[in-house]
Scaffold this motif. Structure first.
Motif, PDB file in Angstrom:
ATOM      1  N   UNK A 150       0.882  -0.089  -8.131  1.00 61.47           N
ATOM      2  CA  UNK A 150       0.112  -0.295  -9.283  1.00 61.47           C
ATOM      3  C   UNK A 150       0.773   0.671 -10.308  1.00 61.47           C
ATOM      4  N   UNK A 151       1.412   1.858  -9.946  1.00 59.52           N
ATOM      5  CA  UNK A 151       1.745   2.641 -11.220  1.00 59.52           C
ATOM      6  C   UNK A 151       3.041   2.248 -11.659  1.00 59.52           C
ATOM      7  N   UNK A 152       3.668   1.332 -11.145  1.00 54.94           N
ATOM      8  CA  UNK A 152       4.912   0.753 -11.493  1.00 54.94           C
ATOM      9  C   UNK A 152       5.982   1.804 -11.428  1.00 54.94           C
ATOM     10  N   UNK A 153       6.007   2.599 -10.224  1.00 57.39           N
ATOM     11  CA  UNK A 153       7.177   3.676 -10.163  1.00 57.39           C
ATOM     12  C   UNK A 153       7.890   3.737  -8.896  1.00 57.39           C
ATOM     13  N   UNK A 154       9.221   4.010  -9.010  1.00 59.92           N
ATOM     14  CA  UNK A 154      10.008   3.957  -7.970  1.00 59.92           C
ATOM     15  C   UNK A 154       9.676   5.015  -6.797  1.00 59.92           C
ATOM     16  N   UNK A 155       9.821   5.082  -5.710  1.00 58.56           N
ATOM     17  CA  UNK A 155       9.547   6.318  -4.909  1.00 58.56           C
ATOM     18  C   UNK A 155      10.083   7.507  -5.360  1.00 58.56           C
ATOM     19  N   UNK A 156      11.378   7.504  -5.596  1.00 52.57           N
ATOM     20  CA  UNK A 156      11.947   8.849  -6.020  1.00 52.57           C
ATOM     21  C   UNK A 156      11.576   9.339  -7.339  1.00 52.57           C
ATOM     22  N   UNK A 157      10.740   8.581  -8.214  1.00 59.10           N
ATOM     23  CA  UNK A 157      10.091   9.255  -9.191  1.00 59.10           C
ATOM     24  C   UNK A 157       8.708   9.419  -8.941  1.00 59.10           C
ATOM     25  N   UNK A 158       8.201   9.720  -7.686  1.00 59.26           N
ATOM     26  CA  UNK A 158       6.918  10.009  -7.430  1.00 59.26           C
ATOM     27  C   UNK A 158       6.761  11.366  -6.460  1.00 59.26           C
ATOM     28  N   UNK A 159       5.977  12.165  -6.822  1.00 59.93           N
ATOM     29  CA  UNK A 159       5.870  13.292  -6.399  1.00 59.93           C
ATOM     30  C   UNK A 159       4.563  13.552  -5.944  1.00 59.93           C
ATOM     31  N   UNK A 160       4.096  13.884  -4.663  1.00 57.40           N
ATOM     32  CA  UNK A 160       2.618  14.255  -4.017  1.00 57.40           C
ATOM     33  C   UNK A 160       2.792  15.555  -3.582  1.00 57.40           C
ATOM     34  N   UNK A 161       1.528  16.349  -4.096  1.00 59.18           N
ATOM     35  CA  UNK A 161       1.225  17.775  -3.977  1.00 59.18           C
ATOM     36  C   UNK A 161      -0.109  17.712  -3.251  1.00 59.18           C
ATOM     37  N   UNK A 162      -0.204  18.495  -2.039  1.00 59.19           N
ATOM     38  CA  UNK A 162      -1.411  18.363  -1.274  1.00 59.19           C
ATOM     39  C   UNK A 162      -1.290  19.244  -0.041  1.00 59.19           C
ATOM     40  N   UNK A 163      -2.339  19.595   0.603  1.00 56.00           N
ATOM     41  CA  UNK A 163      -2.452  20.614   1.408  1.00 56.00           C
ATOM     42  C   UNK A 163      -2.271  19.916   3.011  1.00 56.00           C
ATOM     43  N   UNK A 164      -2.323  18.656   3.206  1.00 53.29           N
ATOM     44  CA  UNK A 164      -2.204  18.003   4.509  1.00 53.29           C
ATOM     45  C   UNK A 164      -0.985  17.382   4.590  1.00 53.29           C
ATOM     46  N   UNK A 165       0.122  18.049   5.436  1.00 53.32           N
ATOM     47  CA  UNK A 165       1.205  17.440   5.992  1.00 53.32           C
ATOM     48  C   UNK A 165       1.107  15.851   6.356  1.00 53.32           C
ATOM     49  N   UNK A 166      -0.001  15.731   7.164  1.00 52.42           N
ATOM     50  CA  UNK A 166      -0.262  14.318   7.901  1.00 52.42           C
ATOM     51  C   UNK A 166      -0.478  13.349   6.790  1.00 52.42           C
ATOM     52  N   UNK A 167      -1.531  13.552   5.846  1.00 50.02           N
ATOM     53  CA  UNK A 167      -1.993  12.510   4.750  1.00 50.02           C
ATOM     54  C   UNK A 167      -0.993  12.556   3.430  1.00 50.02           C
ATOM     55  N   UNK A 168      -0.823  13.806   3.048  1.00 48.86           N
ATOM     56  CA  UNK A 168      -0.159  14.012   1.591  1.00 48.86           C
ATOM     57  C   UNK A 168       1.366  13.840   1.591  1.00 48.86           C
ATOM     58  N   UNK A 169       1.945  14.269   2.479  1.00 50.46           N
ATOM     59  CA  UNK A 169       3.494  14.671   2.545  1.00 50.46           C
ATOM     60  C   UNK A 169       4.085  13.599   3.329  1.00 50.46           C
ATOM     61  N   UNK A 170       3.746  13.428   4.669  1.00 55.49           N
ATOM     62  CA  UNK A 170       4.809  12.828   5.550  1.00 55.49           C
ATOM     63  C   UNK A 170       4.885  11.309   5.220  1.00 55.49           C
ATOM     64  N   UNK A 171       3.923  10.512   4.801  1.00 53.44           N
ATOM     65  CA  UNK A 171       3.689   9.341   4.491  1.00 53.44           C
ATOM     66  C   UNK A 171       4.846   9.048   3.141  1.00 53.44           C
ATOM     67  N   UNK A 172       4.630  10.030   2.025  1.00 50.40           N
ATOM     68  CA  UNK A 172       5.487   9.773   0.932  1.00 50.40           C
ATOM     69  C   UNK A 172       6.695   9.914   1.118  1.00 50.40           C
ATOM     70  N   UNK A 173       7.186  11.171   1.986  1.00 54.51           N
ATOM     71  CA  UNK A 173       8.448  11.174   2.492  1.00 54.51           C
ATOM     72  C   UNK A 173       9.229   9.958   2.917  1.00 54.51           C
ATOM     73  N   UNK A 174       8.423   9.320   3.981  1.00 58.59           N
ATOM     74  CA  UNK A 174       8.849   8.200   4.532  1.00 58.59           C
ATOM     75  C   UNK A 174       9.193   7.083   3.569  1.00 58.59           C
ATOM     76  N   UNK A 175       8.506   6.984   2.372  1.00 56.84           N
ATOM     77  CA  UNK A 175       9.012   6.069   1.315  1.00 56.84           C
ATOM     78  C   UNK A 175       9.903   6.504   0.532  1.00 56.84           C
TER      79      UNK A 175
END
Length: 225
Positions: A160-185
Motif C-alpha cells: 500500500x505504501x509502495x515501499x521496499x522492505x529494506x526502506x521500512x523501519x518499525x518501532x514498537x514495544x512488542x517483539x512479537x508483533x512489531x519487530x519479528x514480522x518486519x525482520x522476517x520481511x
C-alpha cells in the motif's frame, strides 16, 4: 525515502497498565467464586480462544469478561454483575491519553525528514479515538489500524505504501508483533521495551538480526537517524 512506522499502544502512549487495572477490577467482582489470580488466568484463556473471532481491543476484552464471568459463576451471572463488567469496559475506553516520554519531540524531529506511519492493531474506533485525543495525528503521513501483525499484514502495508522492505523501519514495544514480522520481511526493527507487557506478546528468546536494534528511550533514535 525511508518510511518509519510506529506502534501506538505502549509505544506512543500508555495502554497495557490500564488493561491490567481493568482485569484486577473484574477479578475482584468474583472473588467469592475463585481467587483473583485464577479469575485473571481464566480471562486470559477466554481472550486467547476469542482472538480469531473478536480480534484485539477493548470490545473483544469486554465480551471475554462476560463469557468468563458466566463460566466461573456456572451460569449465575447477575444483571448487576453484567452491568459492572460493561462499566469496567467503558471506563477503559474513556481513559485519558498519557503520551510517553520523548514521543512528541521525536515525531517533530523526524516528520520533516521521513514519511511517518502509525501501524497499530486493535479496535478501529478505539484506536482512532486515542489518536485524535493524543494530538499526534498531524505528524503522520498514513494511519494503518491492522487486525493483526503477521508478516502477511505488513506485506500488505508495504504494498500500500509502495515501499521496499529494506526502506521500512518499525518501532514498537512488542517483539512479537512489531519487530519479528518486519525482520522476517527484510525490514528494520527498533524495539523499545515497556515495563508492562501482555502475556500474549511475550517473546522468550533473544533476537539476533543485522536489522535489529534495541533502545531504552525513544529519543535515542535521533542519534542514528
Amino acid at each position: 525515502m525511508l518510511i518509519i512506522a510506529f506502534d501506538a499502544d505502549d509505544t506512543l502512549w500508555v495502554n497495557e497498565p490500564y488493561f491490567r487495572t481493568s482485569e484486577e477490577a473484574f477479578a475482584a467482582l468474583f472473588e467469592d467464586y475463585l481467587p483473583q489470580h485464577t479469575t485473571q488466568q481464566e480471562l486470559f484463556k477466554t481472550e486467547m480462544d476469542n482472538l480469531a473471532l473478536y480480534g484485539y481491543g477493548v470490545k473483544g476484552f469486554m465480551l471475554s469478561m462476560v463469557e468468563t464471568a458466566i463460566r466461573i459463576t456456572d451460569g449465575n451471572l447477575s444483571a448487576e454483575g453484567t452491568n459492572r463488567i460493561i462499566e469496567i469496559g467503558k471506563e477503559l475506553l474513556n481513559r485519558p491519553i498519557e503520551i510517553l516520554p520523548h514521543v512528541e519531540e521525536v515525531l517533530q524531529a523526524l516528520s520533516s525528514k521521513y514519511r511517518l506511519v502509525v501501524a497499530t492493531k486493535g479496535d478501529l474506533l478505539d484506536q482512532e479515538r486515542k489518536l485524535k485525543k493524543s494530538g499526534l495525528a498531524k505528524y503522520f503521513h498514513h494511519i494503518e489500524i491492522m487486525s493483526d501483525k503477521k508478516p502477511a499484514d505488513y506485506q500488505k502495508l508495504l504494498q500500500h505504501l509502495d515501499v521496499a522492505p529494506d526502506q521500512f523501519m518499525m518501532i514498537g514495544n512488542s517483539l512479537k508483533s512489531d519487530i519479528l514480522p518486519v525482520l522476517d520481511l527484510g525490514g528494520h526493527g527498533i524495539h523499545i521495551p515497556f515495563h508492562t507487557t501482555w502475556a500474549h506478546e511475550m517473546v522468550s528468546h533473544p533476537v539476533e538480526h543485522p536489522n535489529f536494534r534495541a533502545i531504552e528511550h525513544l529519543d535515542e533514535i535521533l542519534a542514528f537517524l
